[in-house]
Scaffold this motif. Sequence first.
Motif, PDB file in Angstrom:
ATOM      1  N   UNK A  96       3.028   6.901   1.155  1.00  0.00           N
ATOM      2  CA  UNK A  96       2.289   6.009   0.266  1.00  0.00           C
ATOM      3  C   UNK A  96       0.873   5.764   0.767  1.00  0.00           C
ATOM      4  N   UNK A  97       0.702   5.714   2.097  1.00  0.00           N
ATOM      5  CA  UNK A  97      -0.621   5.475   2.666  1.00  0.00           C
ATOM      6  C   UNK A  97      -1.585   6.606   2.339  1.00  0.00           C
ATOM      7  N   UNK A 101      -5.235   9.394  -1.414  1.00  0.00           N
ATOM      8  CA  UNK A 101      -6.155  10.402  -0.895  1.00  0.00           C
ATOM      9  C   UNK A 101      -5.775  11.811  -1.300  1.00  0.00           C
ATOM     10  N   UNK A 102      -4.487  12.042  -1.588  1.00  0.00           N
ATOM     11  CA  UNK A 102      -4.045  13.385  -1.988  1.00  0.00           C
ATOM     12  C   UNK A 102      -4.277  13.646  -3.471  1.00  0.00           C
ATOM     13  N   UNK A 103      -4.116  12.626  -4.302  1.00  0.00           N
ATOM     14  CA  UNK A 103      -4.243  12.850  -5.735  1.00  0.00           C
ATOM     15  C   UNK A 103      -5.692  12.776  -6.208  1.00  0.00           C
ATOM     16  N   UNK A 313       0.638  -1.064   4.521  1.00  0.00           N
ATOM     17  CA  UNK A 313       0.489   0.379   4.638  1.00  0.00           C
ATOM     18  C   UNK A 313       0.371   1.055   3.288  1.00  0.00           C
ATOM     19  N   UNK A 314       0.846   0.383   2.239  1.00  0.00           N
ATOM     20  CA  UNK A 314       0.795   0.947   0.891  1.00  0.00           C
ATOM     21  C   UNK A 314      -0.173   0.175   0.005  1.00  0.00           C
ATOM     22  N   UNK A 315      -1.185  -0.469   0.595  1.00  0.00           N
ATOM     23  CA  UNK A 315      -2.076  -1.347  -0.172  1.00  0.00           C
ATOM     24  C   UNK A 315      -2.833  -0.589  -1.258  1.00  0.00           C
ATOM     25  N   UNK A 316      -3.195   0.666  -1.003  1.00  0.00           N
ATOM     26  CA  UNK A 316      -3.899   1.453  -2.017  1.00  0.00           C
ATOM     27  C   UNK A 316      -3.016   1.644  -3.242  1.00  0.00           C
ATOM     28  N   UNK A 426      -6.016   8.187   8.224  1.00  0.00           N
ATOM     29  CA  UNK A 426      -5.493   6.858   7.915  1.00  0.00           C
ATOM     30  C   UNK A 426      -4.052   6.656   8.372  1.00  0.00           C
ATOM     31  N   UNK A 427      -3.322   7.745   8.598  1.00  0.00           N
ATOM     32  CA  UNK A 427      -1.943   7.593   9.049  1.00  0.00           C
ATOM     33  C   UNK A 427      -1.860   7.064  10.471  1.00  0.00           C
TER      34      UNK A 427
END
Length: 575
Positions: A96-97, A101-103, A313-316, A426-427
């Motif tokens: 999720x973090x 950034x991947x999409x 960790x999943x704030x985005x 970010x990880x």
Amino acid sequence: MAPSDTSSVTKDQPAPVGPPTTRSFPAIRKHATALRNKLTTKHGWLGDYDYAWLCSPTLPFSIAGSNPVRRPPPFYGVEAELPLLLAMSCGLQHALAMLAGLITPPIIFASSLMLDAQTSAYMVSASLIGCGILSLVQMSRIRLWKGYYLGTGLLSVVGTSFATLSTANAIFDTMYSDGTCPSTVAADGTVTREACPDAYGMVLGTSLICSLLEIGLSFIPPRTLQRIFPPIVTGTVIIMIGASLIGTSGILNWGGGSNGCQTRPTSGLYQLCPTVDSPHALLWGSPEFIGLGFLSFVSIVLTELFGSPFLKNASIIVGLAVGCIVAGAAGYIDGSSIKSAPAITFLWVYTFKIRVYPAAILPMLAVYVSTTMEAIGDITASAEVSRLNVDDEEFDSRVQGGVLSDGLGGFLSALFTVTPLSIFAQNNGVIALTRCASRAAGRWCCAFLILFGIFGKISGFFLAIPNPVLGGVTTFLFASVVVSGFRVLSYVHYTRRDRFILAAAMSFGFGDLLVPDIFTYLFQGVKNPSSGLQGLFDSITIVLSTPFLAAGLVAVILNLILPQEMLQMETTEHH
């Protein structure tokens, strides 16, 4: 000797062999027992981890002393065995973090090239699947020969490089301007780009051959690479990558779109954002768009303020979810991309013509140099947060293996129809917060990414995210890249030499950022250049017009030619 004595035929029968026993396979029996215990016992599923800590919200305004201080959970090293629930939950947090950034890159690529919803959804799915597969390679530590390795052996995940995203925008602009990609000009002079999937294939083909550069760099001793690309170079490059993405994508999408509607044309498809045919279309910069993006941005801030470690960790993703809920209720979401997306998909459902675009060779070579620099810094950060030494031979081999995997990932990603991948930084924050650096969590992260990519409806949903929601989130995401660059620059001693290099590099970087057209007309005075010479001119123009490439080039050259200064002399002069 008689012939019968020399015969190779044995007439004596072997003694009978007893039934096989499990003692003949101690390793298999050991692994089978461990697997059975993990699947059938409470300790194998839950362990003794403090899950309440992981899911408890933060109360920043509680009265001091009213809440007992909870002891943080134990630290799990790189090779630590994890209970299944903990491995899955930490892996999900990593997935999720990095998801936003991947999409983001494939969505921006598809938008820049005006690709249809089906192709765009496939590009998002391919990015997720490719990142999951190649992250497994990066987390491995395969011994090759003579002390060389493939992979870092750390919890190192990879994602679509933001350096490629920044450079590809300049490459696409050149393709449309030189006629490689089609476009139309309206009576009022408004230029409308048409779909150009071949441009994406050219970027893939060019990146495929340019990846050989990073593969070659991986066999240079890491200490030598660190001398060529010290923090003053890498920090400058990272800052300019993030800053340029804020200006060319994040803020533009926050205002409504970056596909041409930001110029507010008086006619045509992009008179309103994202298009005149979209539900609830508005002028770029309308207060409704600004407010929707601000809601997503504030949701990220509130999650950091009140959220549990898991939500932080999943704030985005929380920001995206809140923005999409409000946007859907207000009628801003077009669900056609979700309906058209397949339920199940995989790589190569859509393919692109893999070709080389000559003008993109120099810029893509520079991209791979920058991904090499990023990889070295990110591997160092991963080793530090994993509580491993960063100044011994084992660490050097991790850097070598990570850079090699990065380069090989660039080669394979092009075959996967994905632009170059690099290690995600970010990880490391997830590792620090959860106190879990185990590769078991990383493998679950890869499994979740692959599953997200295989379920095509998920990619269709990502494409349906309104531009302002995406812009509010990605502006924060790109700004975090800038902050990462500042963190790298914090290692610089700032001697007079360092300040000079930084000022010279930033002159080109911020100059390009603030006046992006300054080098566009550099070679227009050359009359009738040959096709090869024109390709060279286009390459130089792209490099000089891309902020992080221009700044990085200046920083590398000055770092190599300017003599070093003694820190002690600078300190004495200061006093």
